[in-house]
Design a protein around this motif. Structure first.
Motif, short mmCIF file in Angstrom:
data_model
loop_
_atom_site.label_atom_id
_atom_site.label_comp_id
_atom_site.label_asym_id
_atom_site.label_seq_id
_atom_site.Cartn_x
_atom_site.Cartn_y
_atom_site.Cartn_z
N ARG A 1 -10.64 0.32 18.63
CA ARG A 1 -9.42 0.28 17.81
C ARG A 1 -9.53 1.27 16.66
NH1 ARG A 1 -8.16 -5.73 17.58
NH2 ARG A 1 -10.31 -5.60 16.93
N ALA A 2 -10.72 1.28 16.04
CA ALA A 2 -10.92 2.22 14.94
C ALA A 2 -10.80 3.65 15.44
CB ALA A 2 -12.29 1.99 14.30
N ALA A 3 -11.37 3.90 16.63
CA ALA A 3 -11.30 5.26 17.18
C ALA A 3 -9.85 5.66 17.42
CB ALA A 3 -12.10 5.34 18.47
N ARG A 4 -9.06 4.71 17.89
CA ARG A 4 -7.64 5.04 18.15
C ARG A 4 -6.92 5.39 16.86
NH1 ARG A 4 -7.11 1.75 23.09
NH2 ARG A 4 -7.75 0.00 21.84
N GLN A 5 -7.32 4.75 15.77
CA GLN A 5 -6.71 5.10 14.49
C GLN A 5 -7.08 6.52 14.12
OE1 GLN A 5 -4.68 3.12 12.87
NE2 GLN A 5 -5.02 1.46 14.33
N VAL B 1 -2.11 23.61 15.25
CA VAL B 1 -3.10 24.47 14.59
C VAL B 1 -2.89 24.48 13.08
CG1 VAL B 1 -3.91 26.83 14.39
CG2 VAL B 1 -3.36 25.90 16.61
N ARG B 2 -1.63 24.51 12.68
CA ARG B 2 -1.37 24.60 11.23
C ARG B 2 -1.81 23.35 10.52
NH1 ARG B 2 3.77 25.31 9.53
NH2 ARG B 2 4.66 24.66 11.51
N THR B 3 -1.76 22.14 11.18
CA THR B 3 -2.26 20.91 10.56
C THR B 3 -3.75 21.01 10.31
OG1 THR B 3 -0.69 19.84 12.05
CG2 THR B 3 -2.08 18.41 10.69
N TYR B 4 -4.45 21.54 11.31
CA TYR B 4 -5.91 21.67 11.15
C TYR B 4 -6.23 22.62 10.01
CZ TYR B 4 -6.22 19.44 15.75
OH TYR B 4 -6.11 18.56 16.78
N LEU B 5 -5.45 23.74 9.93
CA LEU B 5 -5.68 24.70 8.87
C LEU B 5 -5.41 24.07 7.51
CD1 LEU B 5 -4.37 28.00 10.42
CD2 LEU B 5 -6.67 27.46 9.71
N ARG C 1 -5.26 9.63 15.48
CA ARG C 1 -4.00 10.13 14.88
C ARG C 1 -4.19 11.44 14.14
NH1 ARG C 1 -1.73 5.00 12.24
NH2 ARG C 1 -1.70 3.57 14.00
N LEU C 2 -5.47 11.70 13.74
CA LEU C 2 -5.72 12.96 13.07
C LEU C 2 -5.58 14.14 14.02
CD1 LEU C 2 -8.84 12.21 10.89
CD2 LEU C 2 -6.56 12.68 10.10
#
Lengths: 315, 227, 669
Positions: C637-641, C650-654, C644-645
């Motif tokens: 469950r924690a992993a599923r949360q 690509v721009r989110t990662y940047l 969401r990251l």
């Protein structure tokens, strides 16, 4: 540990051998009398053993060398365990060879080989006897050791000779822990020696036997050794109960007069115990196998109460 | 403070209180109702004997009367009344085995050790001997309460309650040399009245819900639309 | 030069183990190279380790050295004291036996599909890892060697990776080994923080508060306990040990679990410093539960290797009962009693290594010749494999703690240590410790029942299936490996005074005191506390048993006279056939019925479509549903949360990178 004390120890071991069938015969006689029969003579077990030793021994086709060696191992381990328990005198060197935990270990060794012999031939009876025997002994072991621990913690030693000496020294004290331990040990002894209400020593019906099932395939001298070992085990537990809890009359040296008195006293105590055992066997019925845990739980509870009485009330 | 430093009467007290603790466990474990009543009677006898021994060793004469009262009430009258109750409710052959006897015994033993741990801070020299018996009586009270939790039948619940009272009495007798006679008599008559009331109530309960199983008393709630 | 013999011998052992690994890895086409060269090198490595350990214990010095490996400011330090020497003996003797046995065993694998270079290579690396763990004197070298040990054993467990169940078992093993390793690393971290460095010398001199010391203790207990197989962290053991090749299972159960015990002893008794009695109570409780649950699980199994794995859980529990008693007595100031309990734990360590190794090698022999692991299909193997049967019997008697073999001596010592609890001040402890001793007694009796079941069903009676009826004797090298261990089981049971005299230097160095009275009455009598308290004359018991046995056989048997054979009793019905014998499940049924509520048991009879009825019995570990499945679900469950990251943009990662950079720059400013 002089030579003469080793001699007396050897004498004690031989006395165990000689008197074991007599105790079995006495219990049978008293039981018969209580059931309004005349019963066989007191010396009948001796005659039975003599007869069996003379008969030819046979083994099943499927039996292995272990089947043949097992009676000797069972007999020897039981005899060695018995000879370590003070019978007529305390302070003998055999008590230093094996303390009470070693005695329990030797009896466990005898039981292990007895059960292996039961499983060896490959019939259903032997397997059943072995399974039930290990089941009963697994439940009886913690109760027995707990009762013994109570004694050991009071006497500060696991050496049976020291325990007896301690009790002789402090015999004017009422101890609830000893009382509980005695009751617990009596129940355990009934389970371990295979008497009613746990097992019927006189039956050969497959649904009701534990010990008899394991030795069903034996004949001749092998059967004689197994029977003698069972009688030795009864005597062993009897001596353990009467001599550790009621040790008065035991010789504390190796003076011949004291030894004779010790022998007479312990025989009287054993006769009384045998009569009580016969009476209880007549009055009780054999329990279903799955009622035995309830009895052994009671034994464990008594042993636990003995320990708690010692810790809470006696120190 | 070893056992060998106590007088014979004090050793007798210790033995008798240990046996009373055993009867507590026997009450806890006993499946058959009639046998449980007998165990309770024996507990009454043992507590009365302890009272008599305390009276003899301390020279407190009113305790002899107390002992006789306990014997008469707890060992004879109340068990007889319970026996009569059981017979008229037709429960003599009733058996109620515990579901996990080993767990219950372990809980009982844990309670004994806990009671011992509780009284350990009382380390004054002259109190050592009575402190240990107080530990045993506290354990008896707690085991009585455990019995009321574990058992479902109403009569065994009463037995649990009574054995709690036995434990308290034992503590009072051994620690303080008994209660004043007036208090003693008052408590005794209270217990008697309680017994009579229990008897009356059992008949009423059985008529209402047709069983004496305590768990089923939840039928006496307002939610009658479920029936 | 002679003084450095232990160090040189240990170095030789490591070198030989590495050479064995390399020879196997590069053996390639020449399959017999594993049998001819790699396994003998393995055995020689074990022998060198044994020599190193014995000489270290006899000499009683503490030897240190610095290796030219590791980080520039943290070179690898090696330290060979009596404790390390003892565990080198444990590793060495079992590896020696396994090396001898392995020659014959891998011969059977030469025509199979298993990758022999992988097997031999990682076996060598496994042994190297274990040796280096015991020799390490700083946390870095310890952790690297620990990882080497865990990883190489993972590859060995995953050897038969074509089956999904084996892959799952290997994955579980790897997962739990790493969680445990992380816990140990954190424990070392706490010690290093207070001690100013990762060298053990620095940690030894650190001063910790009660709170932090307890944190370090808990971390170490969880980490080492998981690797040793204590309940409730034992679930990987019965999955991983059966799956590996049998001689590797012997190494894992017999030796690797002991290396975890070594780690625990080193951490708690040596490095932490001041010991608190509350830790002893925790260790005692966990040990008792492990012992009881382990043997009960073992009784329910029909797979012989799974049964042996659960039995390892039981014996590790017994070792930790001894260690818990030692911690308790140390924490309450009774150093003499702590030494008795410590020696009992050490004795049981070497005992378990010997008899569990023997039993696993025996199971491997059965697997080799009968190709069977299920007890319900075996029977009558004593006739087909007499040597293996005899050695396996010795192993069963030893593990059931019966005199005169070695298992009994360590149990006797543990009982004697527990019985001395009357000397404690706390009344509560004085009542709890004998209860633990009663649990130990129950465990011993159940273990005897369990191994009676194994031996009786597998070796006695009649064969229950065709391939078992045709089993052949195993090659001499396999018999020799088992024989070495069986002989040692007997020797350690009959001559305990010599063993304790040898062992005595370990508590002297670690706890500061040895058992003074143990051999005070001579070599015949073992008196750990004092002659009046308890004594055990092991040689006398053995000699009497042997003499009377021979006398009985001679007097009554008139030598080895042939006894006439006949049919077994059949109540007058049909002659007994092998299906009428008790099965392993039937043997354990009374015990299963009484202790059943500790397990999740599914038992039922189903009517099948073809009219036959099918009886099914499943005994499952309650801990799976109570502990592991909820934890696994929580992690998922924690992993599923966290998923969401992972938006894929690509721009989110940047933008995450930019934010982190800004925060770091701000902190540094």
């Amino acid at each position: 540990m002089s030579l003469s004390s080793w001699g007396v120890a050897l004498l004690q071991a031989l006395l165990y051998l000689a008197l074991a069938p007599l105790l079995a015969g006495w219990v049978r006689k008293v039981k018969a009398r209580l059931q309004n029969r005349r019963g066989a003579s007191l010396l009948q077990p001796y005659r039975d053993l003599y007869k069996l030793f003379g008969k030819e021994a046979r083994m099943a086709h499927t039996a292995s060398p272990l089947f043949r060696a097992a009676p000797y191992i069972v007999f020897t381990a039981t005899w060695l365990a018995a000879s370590a328990i003070p019978f007529i005198a305390t302070g003998l060197p055999t008590a230093a060879v094996a303390d009470v935990i070693v005695i329990a270990g030797l009896l466990a060794l005898a039981r292990f080989f007895l059960a292996l012999a039961g499983m060896d031939v490959g019939t259903a009876f032997g397997g059943m006897g072995a399974s039930r025997e290990m089941f009963v002994s697994a439940l009886a072991e913690p109760a027995m050791l707990m009762a013994v621990f109570t004694l050991a913690m009071t006497a500060h030693s696991t050496n049976l000779s020291s325990m007896v000496d301690y009790q002789l020294l402090h015999s004017d004290i009422l101890r609830p822990s000893y009382m509980f331990a005695l009751t617990g040990l009596v129940l355990v002894a009934l389970a371990e020696t295979g008497r009613i209400p746990v097992d019927n020593p006189g039956t050969h019906l497959e649904l009701t036997m534990i010990h008899e099932a394991m030795i069903l395939e034996y004949s001749g001298r092998h059967l004689a050794l197994m029977e003698w070992a069972a009688q030795l085990k009864l005597l062993l537990y009897g001596v353990l109960l009467v001599n550790v809890f009621f040790p008065w009359g035991m010789a504390q040296g190796i003076h011949p007069g004291a030894l004779t008195i010790g022998l007479l006293v312990v025989m009287t105590k054993l006769l009384l115990l045998g009569a009580v055992l016969a009476a209880s066997e007549t009055a009780l019925a054999k329990m279903r196998l799955f009622r035995v845990p309830a009895m052994l739980n009671l034994a464990l509870l008594l042993a636990l109460l003995g320990l708690l009485s010692y810790v809470i009330l006696e120190v | 403070m070893g056992l060998d430093q106590l007088s014979l009467l004090q050793q007798l007290m210790i033995t008798l209180s240990a046996m009373a603790l055993f009867t507590s466990f026997a009450l806890l474990e006993q499946a058959r109702l009639v046998a449980a009543i007998h165990a309770f009677a024996w507990q009454g006898v043992l507590v009365a004997m302890v009272t008599a021994v305390v009276a003899a060793s301390g020279g407190l004469e009113h305790l002899f009367f107390s002992a006789a009262l306990t014997l008469g009430l707890k060992a004879l009258l109340i068990p007889w009344m319970l026996h009569w109750l059981v017979r008229s409710l037709e429960l003599d052959r009733h058996k109620e085995p515990l579901r996990h006897p080993a767990l219950v015994i372990m809980a009982g033993v844990a309670l004994v050790i806990f009671s011992y741990w509780l009284v350990l801070p009382m380390v004054e020299e002259e109190l050592m001997f009575t402190r240990n018996i107080v530990a045993v009586s506290l354990a008896m009270v707690l085991i009585g309460l455990l019995m009321m939790v574990v058992r479902q039948q109403a009569v065994t619940q009463v037995l649990g309650f009574m054995s709690m009272e036995n434990g308290l009495f034992l503590a009072a007798v051994s620690a303080t040399g008994g209660m004043p006679l007036v208090v003693e008599l008052g408590v005794a008559f209270d217990v008697l009245v309680a017994m009579v009331l229990f008897g009356v109530f059992f008949f009423q309960i059985r008529e209402s819900i047709d069983s004496l199983d305590v768990d089923r008393m939840n039928r006496l709630t307002e939610r009658t639309d479920e029936e | 030069m002679v003084e450095l013999l232990p160090l040189w011998s240990a170095g030789l052992a490591v070198g030989l183990a590495l050479t064995s690994a390399l020879v196997a890895l590069f053996s390639g086409r020449v399959v017999s190279l594993l049998r001819i060269l790699a396994m003998p090198l393995f055995a020689l490595a074990g022998l060198a380790a044994l020599v190193a350990g014995l000489s270290a214990m006899v000499q009683g010095d503490i030897l240190t050295a610095q290796l030219p490996l590791g980080l520039p400011w943290l070179p690898w330090r090696v330290r060979l004291d009596a404790l390390a020497g003892f565990f080198l003996c444990v590793i060495g003797v079992v590896s020696f036996a396994v090396g001898i046995y392995g020659g014959g065993y891998v011969r059977g694998l030469e025509h199979g599909r298993d990758s022999l270079p992988v097997l031999g290579g990682f076996s060598g690396l496994f042994l190297t890892g274990m040796l280096l763990v015991v020799l390490a004197d700083d946390a870095f070298m310890f952790m690297v060697s620990w990882e080497l040990m865990s990883l190489s054993s993972y590859f060995l467990v995953a050897l038969h990776h074509d089956q999904a169940a084996n892959r799952r078992a290997a994955f579980l093993y790897l997962l739990m080994a790493h969680v445990g390793g992380l816990s140990i690393l954190l424990g070392y971290g706490v010690l290093a923080a207070f001690g100013d460095g990762f060298a053990f010398e620095a940690m030894r001199s650190s001063e910790l508060t009660f709170g932090w010391a307890s944190v370090a203790f808990v971390l170490a207990f969880i980490g080492f306990g998981m690797k040793a197989g204590l309940v409730p962290l034992h679930v990987w053991l019965p999955e991983a040990h059966p799956v590996a090749p049998s001689h590797i299972s012997a190494l894992m159960s017999g030796v690797m679990l002991k290396v975890a015990v070594y780690g625990f002893i080193r951490f708690v008794f040596d490095l932490i410093g001041e010991i608190h009695w509350q830790w002893g109570v925790a260790v005692l409780a966990v040990g008792s539960i492990s012992a009881l649950m382990g043997v009960l699980y073992a009784l329910m199994q029909q797979d012989i290797k799974r049964l042996l794995a659960y039995s390892s859980v039981e014996n590790i529990g017994i070792i930790f009962i001894g260690l818990g008693l030692a911690l308790l007595f140390l924490g309450t100031g009774h150093k003499m009693l702590a030494v008795v309990a410590f020696v009992a734990a050490l004795y049981h360590t070497i005992n378990h290594a010997l008899f569990k190794g023997l039993l696993f090698l025996g199971a491997g022999a059965i697997l080799h010749s009968a190709h069977e692991r299920n007890l319900e299909q075996m029977g009558g193997l004593l006739r087909r494999m007499p040597w293996t049967g005899a050695f396996f019997l010795i192993g069963c008697i030893s593990i059931a703690a019966l005199p005169p073999f070695n298992g009994f001596v360590s149990e006797w010592l543990t009982f004697q240590a527990a019985l001395q609890s009357w000397q404690l001040d706390s009344g509560v402890l004085r009542s709890l410790i004998p209860i633990t001793a009663a649990v130990l007694a129950l465990t011993g009796a159940l273990a005897a029942a369990c191994f009676l079941k194994v031996y009786g069903v597998a070796f006695l009676g009649r064969a229950r299936s065709r391939h078992v009826r045709r089993a052949r004797q195993v090659p001499p090298s396999m018999r020799a490996g088992q024989g070495v261990l069986a002989l040692l089981c007997l020797l350690l049971g009959v001559l305990p005074t010599f063993v304790i005299a040898l062992l005595n230097v370990v508590p002297q160095q670690i706890l500061g005191q040895g058992l003074i009275q143990a051999t005070s009455q001579g070599w015949l009598w073992l008196t750990p506390i004092s002659p009046e308290t308890a004594s055990y004359g092991a040689p006398l018991v053995t000699i009497t048993l042997a003499l009377m046995l021979i006398a009985g056989l001679w007097l009554f048997g008139r030598g080895i006279r042939r006894v006439k054979r006949c049919d077994a009793w059949d109540s007058g019905f049909a002659p007994p056939n092998p299906r009428m014998q008790y099965t392993a499940t039937a043997f354990a049924q009374p015990i299963r019925r009484v202790f059943g509520l500790l397990f999740h048991i599914d038992e039922g009879v189903k009517l099948q479509p073809d009219g036959r009825r099918r009886y099914q019995l499943n005994v499952n570990d309650r801990l799976w549903e109570l502990l592991y499945l909820p934890v696994a679900r929580g992690v998922e469950r924690a992993a599923r949360q966290v998923v969401r990251l992972q938006s894929g943009n690509v721009r989110t990662y940047l933008s995450w990178t930019l934010a982190t950079l800004l925060v770091l720059l701000w902190i540094m400013a």
